[in-house]
Design a protein around this motif. Sequence first.
Motif, mmCIF file in Angstrom:
data_model
loop_
_atom_site.group_PDB
_atom_site.id
_atom_site.type_symbol
_atom_site.label_atom_id
_atom_site.label_comp_id
_atom_site.label_asym_id
_atom_site.label_seq_id
_atom_site.Cartn_x
_atom_site.Cartn_y
_atom_site.Cartn_z
ATOM 1 N N GLU A 42 0.621 -0.933 -0.576
ATOM 2 C CA GLU A 42 -0.304 -0.142 0.151
ATOM 3 C C GLU A 42 1.172 1.522 -0.090
ATOM 4 O O GLU A 42 0.821 2.343 -1.138
ATOM 5 C CB GLU A 42 -0.896 0.032 1.513
ATOM 6 N N THR A 53 -3.767 -1.558 -7.821
ATOM 7 C CA THR A 53 -3.791 -0.166 -8.622
ATOM 8 C C THR A 53 -2.923 -0.639 -9.736
ATOM 9 O O THR A 53 -2.782 -1.534 -10.650
ATOM 10 C CB THR A 53 -2.586 1.176 -7.959
ATOM 11 N N VAL A 54 -3.020 0.770 -10.613
ATOM 12 C CA VAL A 54 -2.924 0.533 -12.133
ATOM 13 C C VAL A 54 -1.284 0.422 -11.868
ATOM 14 O O VAL A 54 -0.526 -0.655 -12.619
ATOM 15 C CB VAL A 54 -2.592 1.953 -12.911
ATOM 16 N N LYS A 55 -0.783 1.098 -11.131
ATOM 17 C CA LYS A 55 1.217 0.321 -11.185
ATOM 18 C C LYS A 55 0.954 -0.790 -10.878
ATOM 19 O O LYS A 55 1.897 -1.438 -10.419
ATOM 20 C CB LYS A 55 1.179 1.920 -9.653
ATOM 21 N N LYS A 109 2.341 2.200 -3.213
ATOM 22 C CA LYS A 109 1.184 2.924 -4.233
ATOM 23 C C LYS A 109 0.498 1.962 -4.911
ATOM 24 O O LYS A 109 0.585 1.589 -6.287
ATOM 25 C CB LYS A 109 1.175 4.188 -4.624
ATOM 26 N N TYR A 115 -8.171 -4.799 -0.396
ATOM 27 C CA TYR A 115 -7.524 -4.666 -1.343
ATOM 28 C C TYR A 115 -7.718 -4.852 -2.777
ATOM 29 O O TYR A 115 -8.339 -5.471 -2.998
ATOM 30 C CB TYR A 115 -6.245 -5.043 -0.950
ATOM 31 N N GLU A 116 -7.483 -3.806 -3.798
ATOM 32 C CA GLU A 116 -7.113 -4.090 -4.685
ATOM 33 C C GLU A 116 -6.373 -3.175 -5.652
ATOM 34 O O GLU A 116 -5.030 -2.722 -5.181
ATOM 35 C CB GLU A 116 -8.129 -2.863 -5.427
ATOM 36 N N THR A 147 -4.263 -0.433 -3.361
ATOM 37 C CA THR A 147 -5.531 0.323 -2.611
ATOM 38 C C THR A 147 -5.921 0.252 -1.572
ATOM 39 O O THR A 147 -6.401 -1.049 -1.991
ATOM 40 C CB THR A 147 -5.612 1.765 -3.641
#
Length: 117
Positions: A60, A84-86, A63, A81-82, A66
């Motif tokens: 998290e 991120t694009v990164k 990054k 939790y999901e 998220t």
Amino acid sequence: MKKVESRFDLPQGTLDLLIMRVVALGPIHGYAIAQRIQQMSREALQVQQGSLYPALHRLEYKKLLTANWQPSETGREAKFYELTVKGRAHLEAETDNWKRLTSVVGLILRETAEGIS
């Protein structure tokens, strides 16, 4: 399918990859991540809370994940939790690295085994 009898200690850095792979399947809370890893590994891997939650916080912080508080299946609030694009890009790169590494290690183990026979 045969159930694996022994458990493994994860090599350094592997837990992050496994967590991100599970989270890539959809929003999920910490306890469910640990359960899913155990199920997907046919009980060979068991992630302890003392390892899981620091790893989730680290991902998290970087990054790569998220998180949002939502009601869980028990009705209690849990942090879901999901990726991120990164995080998706990182997961793809790390998966490719892991596949190359295991392929190379496999080559060495096969060569060594053939030399021993």
